[in-house]
Write a protein that holds these residues in place. Structure first.
Motif, PDB file in Angstrom:
ATOM      1  N   HIS A 317       0.840  -1.212   0.156  1.00  0.00           N
ATOM      2  CA  HIS A 317       0.024  -0.137  -0.006  1.00  0.00           C
ATOM      3  C   HIS A 317       0.818   1.190   0.040  1.00  0.00           C
ATOM      4  CE1 HIS A 317      -3.500  -2.445   2.194  1.00  0.00           C
ATOM      5  NE2 HIS A 317      -3.223  -2.589   0.949  1.00  0.00           N
ATOM      6  N   ARG A 321       0.665   3.426  -3.268  1.00  0.00           N
ATOM      7  CA  ARG A 321      -0.124   4.671  -3.231  1.00  0.00           C
ATOM      8  C   ARG A 321       0.321   5.619  -2.494  1.00  0.00           C
ATOM      9  NH1 ARG A 321      -3.305   0.267  -3.191  1.00  0.00           N
ATOM     10  NH2 ARG A 321      -4.847   0.291  -5.139  1.00  0.00           N
ATOM     11  N   SER A 453      -9.287   4.065  -3.387  1.00  0.00           N
ATOM     12  CA  SER A 453      -9.211   5.167  -4.260  1.00  0.00           C
ATOM     13  C   SER A 453      -9.433   4.245  -5.929  1.00  0.00           C
ATOM     14  CB  SER A 453      -7.959   5.801  -4.457  1.00  0.00           C
ATOM     15  OG  SER A 453      -6.648   4.651  -4.643  1.00  0.00           O
ATOM     16  N   GLU A 483      -6.414   9.400  -2.849  1.00  0.00           N
ATOM     17  CA  GLU A 483      -4.901   8.899  -3.494  1.00  0.00           C
ATOM     18  C   GLU A 483      -4.410  10.253  -4.133  1.00  0.00           C
ATOM     19  OE1 GLU A 483      -2.402   5.947  -5.986  1.00  0.00           O
ATOM     20  OE2 GLU A 483      -4.553   5.095  -5.300  1.00  0.00           O
ATOM     21  N   PHE A 486      -2.089   9.545  -7.421  1.00  0.00           N
ATOM     22  CA  PHE A 486      -2.744   8.925  -8.245  1.00  0.00           C
ATOM     23  C   PHE A 486      -2.162   9.158  -9.666  1.00  0.00           C
ATOM     24  CE2 PHE A 486      -5.422   7.657 -11.684  1.00  0.00           C
ATOM     25  CZ  PHE A 486      -5.378   6.218 -11.461  1.00  0.00           C
ATOM     26  N   PHE A 491       0.092   3.955 -11.912  1.00  0.00           N
ATOM     27  CA  PHE A 491      -0.770   2.676 -11.583  1.00  0.00           C
ATOM     28  C   PHE A 491      -0.488   1.578 -12.561  1.00  0.00           C
ATOM     29  CE2 PHE A 491      -4.911   0.529 -11.782  1.00  0.00           C
ATOM     30  CZ  PHE A 491      -4.608  -0.185 -10.422  1.00  0.00           C
TER      31      PHE A 491
END
Length: 516
Positions: A317, A321, A453, A483, A486, A491
């Motif tokens: 995590h 993120r 998110s 987030e 992001f 991602f």
């Protein structure tokens, strides 16, 4: 031996004996080695043949002879003191094994005598499954009710963190009334499962309820009404439903119980329980609260597979993120592999580790094999079903992803962590351009876990493709609020296993205005 004979003639090791042996042998033993030791201890110095060990330790399963030899070797290493010390585990050439010169307590060698069951409740959660009542008045249905309990006990025994009283012990209450308090005190358990079976013409009705003996609260209750066709297929189906529903119910009850306890003299298990609400949140700031708890657990017990697994998840995590820092990715992978090394019989630890190996190491082939191992250990394990569904969805393996996700939702519809199944369904529907269905699944995922998110991001893409651009922008903003770091490219470093799955989502995100 045919399927029915295996089902109704399985020998179940008495878990009270198992615990006594575990307590008296200070060296950590694997599950199978411990089972072998229990069988040998119960023989009181007499030889146990290899065939008998196979039958009692691996009931209904064909295993190679060298499998026994591997576990016996580990057991001998644990029991014997080294060069010059006496050998406690003696091989009888060509025949079997004997346990000699090892002083276990009388209760540990009594092969599960009833008196050994009366004990204080252990810190580890424990459950007794009482014989289900045959409420149909048809004596021929006794075998079905008994077989149902047998299968439920077998399924529950695969939950690593749960102690399950054996069938041979709890069946002293068959056709005998007993209060929950009496059962709890008799077996030293925290939870009791009871139920009943009623056959009516071509239908069979089964009820089951899970009770917390400390509070007398009903944690879970359900009834099943099915057409009686293949009785054993029906038994398998209902068993999976019961076990799949009980695990999250017990998990929540245990977390609530730990929250009520004073935080004194915490052991590794309590520390892991305290970490779970934070470790399973997907939010880096919540994961930060779990990390020191899990590190403390590993200080107390360095080989604690579950602690390694959930620590790897928390580090993931933080990596995914909160900045994509390489040291977090590497540490997550290291703890995932430690979880596998120490948790070969822990379906949850294996599943969590497989998830991290897929996302952070991008070794999807290894991850899928590990998920299969986890599901062989426990076919209704929520983590194995949910996590594998997500990975399969990102890989474009649509049919299997949907099958796993739908099974998780069917087995345990009220598990608070089932947002992952809805998330996996949303990915598969979007990939197949079924945008209304993707919207519904994504909305369910967000409703179940508003802090996730990526759930908001998938919802935004689905909204955009059904023509609701304004709502899509709102969902995208929600994703960024949860987030702030992001980006589409960032991602992609996590989940872009299959371009045909990832790129349509990325295209929608670009059109909505999410940062590249």
């Amino acid at each position: 031996m045919d399927r029915n004979e295996v089902r109704f003639s399985r020998f179940r090791l008495d878990l009270s004996l198992r615990q006594l042996v575990r307590d008296e042998i200070p060296v950590p033993l694997g599950s199978r080695a411990l089972d072998i030791l229990c069988v040998l201890a119960s023989a009181k110095g007499e030889m146990v043949s290899k065939e008998e060990l196979m039958t009692r330790v691996w009931p209904g399963v064909v295993v190679e002879e060298n499998t026994i030899q591997v576990h016996v070797s580990a057991l001998r290493k644990a029991l014997d003191g080294g060069k010059g010390c006496p050998t406690h585990l003696v091989t009888v050439p060509g025949r079997g094994y004997r346990l000699v010169g090892l002083e276990l307590s009388d209760s540990a060698s009594a092969n599960g005598a009833d008196s050994s069951l009366d004990s204080a409740r252990p810190d580890k959660p424990s459950i007794a499954v009482l014989p289900f009542q045959n409420m149909s008045g048809d004596p021929e249905q006794e075998y079905f009710a008994d077989g149902m309990v047998e299968e439920i006990i077998t399924g529950l025994s695969r939950i690593k963190w749960l102690s399950v009283i054996s069938r041979n012990s709890t069946f002293i209450y068959k056709n005998k009334p007993a209060t929950i308090t009496e059962v709890s005190e008799k077996f030293g358990v925290r939870y009791v499962l009871e139920g009943g079976v009623r056959k009516s013409q071509n239908r069979i009705r089964i009820t089951a309820q899970l009770i917390d003996s400390e509070t007398d609260a009903h944690l879970w209750a359900q009834h099943y009404d099915r057409v009686l066709e293949d009785v054993f297929a029906l038994q398998d189906e209902i068993t999976m439903c019961v076990v799949g529903a009980i695990e999250p119910s017990l998990r929540k009850a245990e977390i609530d119980r730990i929250r009520r306890k004073r935080p004194n003299n915490l052991n590794a298990y309590d520390l892991v329980l305290r970490s779970l609400p934070f470790a399973l949140s997907h939010v880096p700031k919540e994961s930060a609260k779990a990390i020191p708890l899990l590190e403390d657990a590993l200080t107390l017990q360095p080989d604690y597979a579950a602690a390694h697994a959930f620590l790897s998840r928390c580090l993931h995590h933080r990596y995914a993120r909160a900045g994509l820092h390489e040291e977090d990715r590497i540490a997550a992978i290291q703890h995932a592999h430690a979880a596998i090394a120490h948790g070969s019989d822990d379906a949850t630890a294996i599943s969590v580790a497989a998830y991290i190996i897929a996302l952070d190491e991008h070794d999807t082939a290894a991850a899928l094999k590990l998920f299969e191992v986890a599901l062989e250990l426990s076919s209704s394990n929520a983590f194995a079903l949910n996590f594998s569904a997500v990975i399969l969805a990102w890989m474009g393996k649509v049919d299997l992803a949907m099958q796993r996700a739908q099974m998780a939702l069917r087995l345990s519809p009220f598990d608070i962590y089932n947002f992952r199944s809805s998330f996996a369904l949303a990915i598969t529907h979007f990939y197949k351009k079924r945008y209304p269905e993707a919207l519904g699944a994504a909305a369910s995922s967000v409703h179940a876990n508003p802090s996730f998110s990526i759930g908001h991001a998938i919802l935004a893409a689905a909204l955009f493709r059904v023509g609701r651009a304004a709502d899509a922008k709102t969902a995208a903003q929600n994703a960024l609020e949860h987030e702030p770091t992001f980006t589409i490219h960032g991602f992609s470093r996590i989940a872009a296993f299959e371009p045909a799955v990832f790129e349509p989502l990325a295209a929608a995100w670009r059109e909505i205005g999410l940062p590249e």
